[in-house]
Write a protein that holds these residues in place. Sequence first.
Motif, mmCIF file in Angstrom:
data_model
loop_
_atom_site.group_PDB
_atom_site.id
_atom_site.type_symbol
_atom_site.label_atom_id
_atom_site.label_comp_id
_atom_site.label_asym_id
_atom_site.label_seq_id
_atom_site.Cartn_x
_atom_site.Cartn_y
_atom_site.Cartn_z
ATOM 1 N N TYR A 1 3.969 3.031 -4.974
ATOM 2 C CA TYR A 1 4.470 4.234 -4.297
ATOM 3 C C TYR A 1 4.878 3.907 -2.858
ATOM 4 O O TYR A 1 5.920 4.352 -2.370
ATOM 5 N N PHE B 1 -5.715 7.138 -7.800
ATOM 6 C CA PHE B 1 -6.815 6.326 -7.249
ATOM 7 C C PHE B 1 -7.442 7.049 -6.056
ATOM 8 O O PHE B 1 -8.665 7.255 -6.002
ATOM 9 N N PRO C 1 0.113 13.003 -9.566
ATOM 10 C CA PRO C 1 0.917 11.898 -10.125
ATOM 11 C C PRO C 1 0.142 10.588 -10.043
ATOM 12 O O PRO C 1 -0.762 10.445 -9.204
ATOM 13 N N PRO C 2 0.499 9.625 -10.888
ATOM 14 C CA PRO C 2 -0.227 8.354 -10.946
ATOM 15 C C PRO C 2 -0.389 7.671 -9.582
ATOM 16 O O PRO C 2 -1.401 7.035 -9.323
ATOM 17 N N ALA C 3 0.595 7.816 -8.693
ATOM 18 C CA ALA C 3 0.538 7.145 -7.387
ATOM 19 C C ALA C 3 -0.646 7.625 -6.559
ATOM 20 O O ALA C 3 -1.118 6.910 -5.682
ATOM 21 N N PHE C 4 -1.139 8.835 -6.836
ATOM 22 C CA PHE C 4 -2.219 9.409 -6.019
ATOM 23 C C PHE C 4 -3.545 9.458 -6.761
ATOM 24 O O PHE C 4 -4.553 9.896 -6.216
ATOM 25 N N MET D 1 -7.006 -5.915 -4.860
ATOM 26 C CA MET D 1 -6.101 -5.879 -6.016
ATOM 27 C C MET D 1 -6.061 -4.509 -6.688
ATOM 28 O O MET D 1 -5.411 -4.344 -7.702
ATOM 29 N N GLU D 2 -6.781 -3.545 -6.116
ATOM 30 C CA GLU D 2 -6.856 -2.251 -6.780
ATOM 31 C C GLU D 2 -5.656 -1.380 -6.402
ATOM 32 O O GLU D 2 -4.888 -1.695 -5.507
ATOM 33 N N ASN D 3 -5.531 -0.274 -7.162
ATOM 34 C CA ASN D 3 -4.564 0.770 -6.844
ATOM 35 C C ASN D 3 -3.117 0.264 -6.785
ATOM 36 O O ASN D 3 -2.389 0.505 -5.812
ATOM 37 N N VAL E 1 -4.817 -5.546 0.814
ATOM 38 C CA VAL E 1 -6.024 -6.366 0.958
ATOM 39 C C VAL E 1 -6.633 -6.693 -0.416
ATOM 40 O O VAL E 1 -6.846 -7.839 -0.759
ATOM 41 N N ARG F 1 -1.824 -8.654 -5.030
ATOM 42 C CA ARG F 1 -2.414 -7.812 -3.986
ATOM 43 C C ARG F 1 -1.374 -6.881 -3.383
ATOM 44 O O ARG F 1 -1.698 -5.789 -2.942
ATOM 45 N N GLY G 1 6.217 10.219 -7.722
ATOM 46 C CA GLY G 1 4.909 9.541 -7.714
ATOM 47 C C GLY G 1 4.600 8.854 -9.030
ATOM 48 O O GLY G 1 3.467 8.467 -9.305
ATOM 49 N N TYR G 2 5.634 8.673 -9.854
ATOM 50 C CA TYR G 2 5.437 8.024 -11.157
ATOM 51 C C TYR G 2 5.259 6.534 -10.971
ATOM 52 O O TYR G 2 5.882 5.925 -10.098
ATOM 53 N N TYR G 3 4.381 5.933 -11.791
ATOM 54 C CA TYR G 3 4.190 4.490 -11.747
ATOM 55 C C TYR G 3 4.565 3.898 -13.108
ATOM 56 O O TYR G 3 3.915 4.170 -14.102
ATOM 57 N N ALA H 1 -0.713 1.359 -8.513
ATOM 58 C CA ALA H 1 0.182 2.521 -8.546
ATOM 59 C C ALA H 1 0.441 3.040 -7.130
ATOM 60 O O ALA H 1 1.566 3.403 -6.765
ATOM 61 N N GLY H 2 -0.605 3.056 -6.312
ATOM 62 C CA GLY H 2 -0.467 3.505 -4.927
ATOM 63 C C GLY H 2 0.404 2.546 -4.114
ATOM 64 O O GLY H 2 1.228 2.965 -3.289
#
Lengths: 310, 284
Positions: free
Chosen positions: A244, B216, B211-214, A236-238, A234, A208, A278-280, A240-241
């Motif tokens: 970041y 979603f 970019p991937p971070a944004f 399990m999604e995102n 909260v 999470r 912003g690369y994941y 990559a975010g």
Amino acid sequence: MKYFPLLRGRQYDLLALKELANGKLLSKDIFPIVEPIKYSTTLKSMIKSFCDNDFNIGIVINSKIGELSKDEISQVIVFCKNPNVYPVLYEDSSILSWIDMCKKEQVLNRFIIIESGDKSFDVTNSIKHDLNILYTVLTNQSELAPECCNQILLVDRFNKKHKNADYAKNSDEFFAPNYFDQNEMNLFGFSDYTIVGKKNEDSGFAPRAVAIHIVYLSNDNTLRIHHFVSDSNVGMENIAGKYYEAVNKLKKWYDNRDNYMLCETPALRILLSHADSGYYPGLAILKKLSIMHHFEIITELGKQSRCSVV
Amino acid sequence: MTKVNQFFTKKNILSLIHCGINETYISAIKECGLDVKNKTNSEIISEIYSYYITKKRNEYFYINTLLSKLINEKTVQNSTALTQVRIADHIADFVFINHEGCVYEIKSELDNLRRLKYQIFDYYKAFSKVSVLTSPNFYNSLRKILKDMGNAGESVGILTLNKNNIISRSFIKIPLEYNEHLDYYSMFSTLRKKEYENVIMKRFGNIPDVPPAFSFKKNFELFKQLPIKEAQDEFLSQLKRRNGTISDLLLHIPKEFMSVIYFSRMYNHVELINNFLNTKFGEL
């Protein structure tokens, strides 16, 4: 003083070691010990990288967590015929049979023994006349014997939490003393489980929260670890975010760091670049980079201690 | 009873169809106390299945029984089944999608109903129909819980699994469509990246170039511009592609293997499986 980090042989551990060896980013003060989980292509290619680049590595033969068949363990023992690859054995009831197997395969007679702390089984005295035990890894400081000169103290330095989000509760912690600055005790070296920890947990589910663990040398000459944890934890999604969020916290901390702190490494620079772009990279690469950073920091520490001696 | 978890698995079936016999098969036969003389593998496995389903039903048997009930000539080729689908904070045991999507929550005699209310409310965030498959022992407790849930509870369907492990022929209570809790975020976050990108590409012509971070966040901003029922249609359409539609081959497979063949995508092995089943024990 030498450093003998103990790694569990997960994919990201092996890839980190392989990349460090191929990039010649390890120092000779570091002697990793790997406890294989599977007899994988990555394990074999990692060992090959160490041999090709003349770095030493220990491989645990009687792993407590491994899923290797007897045939696969035999293959691992064959690797130990290479002068860069050292057989490592836990001191338990199986040790004598594995020693026999090593002798059968004509493995070079130099072993690393990890003492189990089980008083009911103490093989070292009975076999040491026959075996060239290079190093003994102790898990208990009280077991240190003043007369021995090849002892390594293994301590789990990583304060593992049940959930990644929990690392935010105490984001900066003591990790270890500067290993290369320790000469009070009768030790040849130090060992730990790096920034992964001893507990062999891996739920396989997406987390999470994303947490990044970075070891650095603080201005009081101790190794500390800072945990950078995502905020939106909260669901399990995102992922990559969340990554970041965590890597941006790392960047802010780095930009505001104390000048005396030793923390910059090639791996850290890669992580910092992700905050800008912003690369994941994926969680496995994050773990690989975190482990590489750990090794690179310790390498840098070793270099500095040699310079200060000179 | 650990053998039951090893028996109806892809790994074990592949081993049996190639070798005819293995340690897991022999252990299961011993555990069930079976006489295998002159019996085909089909007969033996049917007995193994019957033994396990009466002694201690685990999730495999519920899902298998549910799947075999839902599959028929009408539903094959245009339906998909999924297990363990995460919706908000809970995981749906079984989802069946044809022209509509329905969640089936399984509450066996080994479960309790403590979390059921919260599970159902979460499922309604992405699906308009929810049913509970339960043991008759739970029926009264279940009705009480659903009664306390207002309109949401009134919409929940009920199926029971009797002691002979047969699902009641019809719903004791039919599931009604309930859309009051539908939630964009829950639907979107259940989708994988490629899936939500498919939706955005289809409905908006291109994917945000970020970019991937944004990715979603930006894709979600577009998703929630769709009318909610259209968003749900796109969501279901993507889920339907995950396991592929149910092949009519499944209609000709012994029910014992239905789930493992479908969910492990073993259609290519159906011929070998039937060959193994029709052979006498030990003669493959």
